[in-house]
Motif scaffolding. Structure first.
Motif, short mmCIF file in Angstrom:
data_model
loop_
_atom_site.label_atom_id
_atom_site.label_comp_id
_atom_site.label_asym_id
_atom_site.label_seq_id
_atom_site.Cartn_x
_atom_site.Cartn_y
_atom_site.Cartn_z
N ALA A 193 -3.31 6.48 4.67
CA ALA A 193 -2.64 5.23 4.32
C ALA A 193 -3.65 4.26 3.74
N ILE A 218 -0.19 7.36 11.63
CA ILE A 218 -0.91 7.78 10.44
C ILE A 218 -1.76 8.98 10.83
N ALA A 240 -6.78 5.44 7.77
CA ALA A 240 -6.20 4.20 7.26
C ALA A 240 -7.32 3.35 6.67
#
Length: 225
Positions: free
Chosen positions: A93, A108, A112
């Motif tokens: 992400a 996720i 991230a």
């Protein structure tokens, strides 16, 4: 039910999602996502929405009740301002994932980027990999779980959100400090790892939160504001 973005517009797709019944909506699969932006925004249904491929910015924003799975990676602002439901990113992400979100669970499975969980207001975020700098900046409520490492200025100006990190923390932001891991914290962390389908030992994590020194202006802390 299915939708192919190769044969329809993004507006048509989101209209179809908004037309789904609020309950017992079943599975809704979207083919040929091809990195488009604002996919599945404003869903208000319990449907299982599967996006087959990577998405652009603001995917699943303002989600309410839906279970959205991105079978790829996500651009900036995924699950921004989410209210409830579940959003799963099978890949990585980009920045400010879960920003300002009020509730629900964001998982996720990759890494991230920066500002993950910025100004979060009740969402639970579980990241299997690493997160970037300034994550949980001004986080007000909710939980951020990081199974890998965290970048610089973690939890800067944090309010009452909780952060759990298994790996290394590059640095803590203003008014963020390491806290004791209590039995109730282990219970909450265990529940979130289970919900995210991650098999890791909760005792390997450390907990961080607000030192509560910046709630009111104090001239002695002027340099930290």
């Amino acid at each position: 039910m299915s939708f192919d973005l190769a044969n329809g517009t993004l507006r048509d797709l989101n209209r179809a999602i908004h037309a789904l019944p609020p309950t017992n909506a079943g599975r809704f699969e979207v083919a040929n996502v091809l990195g488009q932006h604002a996919v599945a925004c404003g869903a208000h249904t319990d449907a299982e929405i599967h996006l087959m491929g990577s998405v652009g910015y603001y995917c699943a924003g303002m989600n309410k009740n839906a279970s959205v799975t991105v079978h790829g990676s996500a651009g900036p602002g995924v699950a921004e301002n989410m209210m409830s439901g579940r959003v799963v990113i099978e890949g990585d992400a980009s920045q400010y994932a879960g920003a300002t979100a009020h509730g629900g669970l964001l998982v996720i499975k990759g890494n991230a980027s920066s500002r993950c969980g910025i100004s979060m207001k009740g969402i639970d975020i579980v990241v299997r990999g690493n997160i970037g700098h300034m994550s949980a900046f001004m986080a007000q409520s909710g939980t951020l779980v990081v199974c890998g490492d965290a970048g610089e200025a973690l939890g800067d100006s944090i309010y009452e959100a909780e952060i759990f990190v298994r790996g290394q923390v590059a640095s803590l932001g203003a008014d963020c400090e390491e806290k004791e891991m209590r039995a109730e914290d282990l219970d909450r962390l265990t529940a979130l790892l289970t919900a995210a389908e991650i098999d890791l030992e909760p005792t390997a994590f450390r907990r961080y939160g607000s030192a509560r020194r910046l709630y009111h202006f104090n001239i002695d802390n002027a340099g930290a504001y």
